[in-house]
Design a protein around this motif. Structure first.
Motif, PDB file in Angstrom:
ATOM      1  N   ALA A 299       5.071   2.329  -4.249  1.00  0.00           N
ATOM      2  CA  ALA A 299       3.248   1.248  -3.734  1.00  0.00           C
ATOM      3  C   ALA A 299       3.643   0.613  -4.361  1.00  0.00           C
ATOM      4  CB  ALA A 299       2.336   2.615  -3.832  1.00  0.00           C
TER       5      ALA A 299
ATOM      6  N   PRO B 187      -3.426  -0.051   7.664  1.00  0.00           N
ATOM      7  CA  PRO B 187      -2.819   1.237   7.655  1.00  0.00           C
ATOM      8  C   PRO B 187      -1.747   1.253   6.602  1.00  0.00           C
ATOM      9  CG  PRO B 187      -4.750   1.077   8.693  1.00  0.00           C
ATOM     10  CD  PRO B 187      -3.825  -0.076   9.619  1.00  0.00           C
ATOM     11  N   LYS B 188      -1.181   1.759   5.844  1.00  0.00           N
ATOM     12  CA  LYS B 188       0.399   2.096   5.275  1.00  0.00           C
ATOM     13  C   LYS B 188       0.917   1.199   5.436  1.00  0.00           C
ATOM     14  CE  LYS B 188      -0.542   6.869   5.208  1.00  0.00           C
ATOM     15  NZ  LYS B 188      -0.179   8.434   5.961  1.00  0.00           N
ATOM     16  N   ASN B 189       0.258  -0.006   5.703  1.00  0.00           N
ATOM     17  CA  ASN B 189       1.848  -1.516   6.122  1.00  0.00           C
ATOM     18  C   ASN B 189       1.725  -2.616   5.033  1.00  0.00           C
ATOM     19  OD1 ASN B 189       2.870  -3.632   7.919  1.00  0.00           O
ATOM     20  ND2 ASN B 189       2.812  -1.929   9.389  1.00  0.00           N
TER      21      ASN B 189
ATOM     22  N   PRO C  92       0.977  -1.076  -0.018  1.00  0.00           N
ATOM     23  CA  PRO C  92      -0.058  -0.217  -0.206  1.00  0.00           C
ATOM     24  C   PRO C  92       1.157   1.201  -0.333  1.00  0.00           C
ATOM     25  CG  PRO C  92       0.278  -0.791   1.992  1.00  0.00           C
ATOM     26  CD  PRO C  92       0.933  -1.605   1.352  1.00  0.00           C
ATOM     27  N   LYS C  93       0.669   2.702  -0.166  1.00  0.00           N
ATOM     28  CA  LYS C  93       0.991   3.753  -0.496  1.00  0.00           C
ATOM     29  C   LYS C  93       1.346   4.383   1.532  1.00  0.00           C
ATOM     30  CE  LYS C  93      -1.442   6.153  -4.654  1.00  0.00           C
ATOM     31  NZ  LYS C  93      -1.992   6.644  -4.630  1.00  0.00           N
ATOM     32  N   GLY C  94       2.324   4.974   1.629  1.00  0.00           N
ATOM     33  CA  GLY C  94       3.155   5.282   2.915  1.00  0.00           C
ATOM     34  C   GLY C  94       3.571   3.554   3.225  1.00  0.00           C
ATOM     35  N   SER C  95       4.045   2.901   2.954  1.00  0.00           N
ATOM     36  CA  SER C  95       4.892   1.713   3.333  1.00  0.00           C
ATOM     37  C   SER C  95       6.004   1.655   3.616  1.00  0.00           C
ATOM     38  CB  SER C  95       4.040  -0.102   2.703  1.00  0.00           C
ATOM     39  OG  SER C  95       5.390  -0.981   3.459  1.00  0.00           O
TER      40      SER C  95
END
Length: 260
Positions: free
Chosen positions: A189, A227-229, A181-184
């Motif tokens: 991404a 989330p983001k992970n 995901p985005k932010g990982s």
């Protein structure tokens, strides 16, 4: 006069007692009087990962080896539960990490036993970005940052792994790398798509079944992934386990029938 003698005797005895006391408390020659250094408090040992515990295999059941990173660690126990009475599910007592680790550690993971099915995956660690010197993790935006295992090396590693795994005579299942995901942290991404494409080509060439866990997870990410992970919730891991166990059962049936 007797009083004076008695008083003098008392003083002498008092002096003698003080001298003895001084000797008792005086430091011995050559002995340091420094306070002993405080002993470090032992660190608490990390909790043992339940998925790494050695299982007691049941006689007469087929043997399945599960190779993968922390995503597979998350679904190991629920897959084992779903396959209870159908197969002995074994995994290395480790996070199998990038494909480069697989090349060096595969013999240990295979051991001396015979395997009926091997479900394996590499990729999520390969696409992690490291600093230019390759020693520390870094964000993709950092100057000189590069993949832990570049795409061309990833392909070479997978070909080596597939060649060795085919020698086991087991039914092989390649598991595609799950979405990023985005932010990982430390990853771009869903760059797993690019590495999955490399892997899919190799598996098709070698007639190896593909458990497309990426496609399975993608439409469910909001419900099953943190989330983001890149990791999944406990419930998410159970849902992934349902897909993984189905692919393993299909391979077991194929193995039993002698068809491919």
């Amino acid at each position: 006069m007797n009083f004076l003698i008695s008083g003098s005797l008392f003083v002498n005895r008092l002096r003698t007692s003080l001298v003895v006391l001084a000797c008792l408390v005086a430091p011995l020659p050559g002995v340091s009087q420094e306070k002993p250094a405080k002993q470090p408090v032992p660190k608490k040992a990390p909790a043992k990962q339940p998925a790494f515990e050695t299982i007691v295999e049941k006689d007469g059941l087929p043997r399945v080896l599960l190779i993968g990173d922390s995503i597979s660690i998350g679904y190991t126990l629920p897959v084992r539960k779903l396959l209870a009475g159908k197969a002995n599910l074994v995994r290395p007592a480790a996070n199998c990490g990038p494909s480069s680790r697989g090349v060096t550690a595969l013999e240990d993971w295979l051991g001396d036993g015979k395997w009926d099915v091997i479900h394996f995956n590499f990729g999520l660690h390969d696409i992690v970005y490291y600093s230019a010197d390759g020693k520390t993790r870094a964000e993709p935006s950092v100057a000189g940052a590069r993949h832990q295992v570049p795409a061309d090396e990833y392909e070479q590693n997978l070909r080596k792994l597939v060649a060795r795994l085919k020698q086991t005579g087991a039914e092989l299942i390649w598991c595609s790398t799950t979405p990023v995901p985005k932010g990982s942290a430390g990853r771009v991404a869903d760059e797993s798509v690019d590495y999955n494409a490399i892997a899919n080509k190799i598996m098709l060439e070698n007639h190896i079944a593909i458990d497309d866990l990426h496609a399975f997870a993608l439409p469910r990410l909001a419900d099953i992934q943190l989330p983001k992970n890149v990791h999944f919730t406990p419930k998410g891991s159970e849902i992934l386990a349902e897909q993984v166990s189905k692919s393993i059962e299909t391979a077991l049936a194929r193995k039993a029938s002698g068809t491919r």
